[in-house]
Design a protein around this motif. Structure first.
Motif, PDB file in Angstrom:
ATOM      1  N   MET A  16       0.895  -1.178   0.059  1.00 60.76           N
ATOM      2  CA  MET A  16      -0.191   0.043   0.177  1.00 60.76           C
ATOM      3  C   MET A  16       0.913   1.178  -0.046  1.00 60.76           C
ATOM      4  O   MET A  16       0.513   2.251  -0.779  1.00 60.76           O
ATOM      5  CB  MET A  16      -0.856  -0.016   1.167  1.00 60.76           C
ATOM      6  N   LEU A  19       2.437   1.778  -3.396  1.00 58.07           N
ATOM      7  CA  LEU A  19       1.364   2.262  -4.384  1.00 58.07           C
ATOM      8  C   LEU A  19       1.099   3.962  -4.212  1.00 58.07           C
ATOM      9  O   LEU A  19       1.231   4.526  -5.330  1.00 58.07           O
ATOM     10  CB  LEU A  19      -0.052   1.771  -4.132  1.00 58.07           C
ATOM     11  N   SER A  20       1.065   4.116  -3.016  1.00 59.74           N
ATOM     12  CA  SER A  20       0.806   5.469  -2.648  1.00 59.74           C
ATOM     13  C   SER A  20       2.063   6.404  -3.024  1.00 59.74           C
ATOM     14  O   SER A  20       1.662   7.551  -3.649  1.00 59.74           O
ATOM     15  CB  SER A  20       0.590   5.891  -1.012  1.00 59.74           C
ATOM     16  N   ALA A 128      -5.276   4.422  -4.013  1.00 60.12           N
ATOM     17  CA  ALA A 128      -4.657   4.380  -2.472  1.00 60.12           C
ATOM     18  C   ALA A 128      -5.015   5.131  -1.225  1.00 60.12           C
ATOM     19  O   ALA A 128      -5.125   4.525  -0.191  1.00 60.12           O
ATOM     20  CB  ALA A 128      -3.109   4.869  -2.836  1.00 60.12           C
TER      21      ALA A 128
END
Length: 148
Positions: A16, A19-20, A128
């Motif tokens: 995560m 992705l952010s 995200a």
């Protein structure tokens, strides 16, 4: 309210976070990225993310007027430019999928302001932050824990 000590499995959290970071970097405008993340966090009632992204937004030079009026951006004529307004409209459409899809006109306005790559990063960033909001709200993580 119960606060959980482990937010996520380490590998899920790393994915995560990746992705952010990739989506934010690929968008190429850190101030706009923060506006998008704050707006989604407002819609999702995520106090932790609001606290964190308001702090970061100020460091990126987002004006207090924009932060003060973000919840009413559609009515705040002259405070947000057309590109920001298109990104915020897309943020709301992706965050609140009440009709099950993003309206064509909202997507078209965003596509008019962002090339294909930046638009993909914008959508990735919206996805995200919505994921992070759901983790933080779902795990009952209170605001105040963010340190830059």
């Amino acid at each position: 309210m119960t606060v959980r000590t482990a937010l996520l499995d380490r590998t899920v959290g790393q994915a995560m976070s990746s992705l952010s970071a990739v989506a934010k970097h690929g968008l190429g405008d850190p101030a706009l990225a923060e506006l998008v993340m704050i707006r989604a966090s407002q819609l999702n009632h995520c106090a932790f993310c609001l606290d964190m992204h308001l702090t970061i937004a100020r460091k990126h030079g987002v004006s207090e007027a924009q932060l003060d009026l973000l919840a009413a951006w559609e009515e705040a004529e002259g405070v947000f430019d057309e590109r920001e307004r298109a990104a915020l409209a897309l943020t709301e459409a992706v965050t609140v999928l009440t009709d099950g899809f993003v309206p064509d006109e909202v997507y078209a306005k965003a596509a008019a302001h962002f090339d294909d790559v930046r638009l993909a990063h914008l959508v990735g960033l919206i996805v995200a932050i919505n994921n992070w909001n759901r983790v933080m709200v779902g795990r009952r993580i209170p605001p105040g824990g963010y340190t830059p």
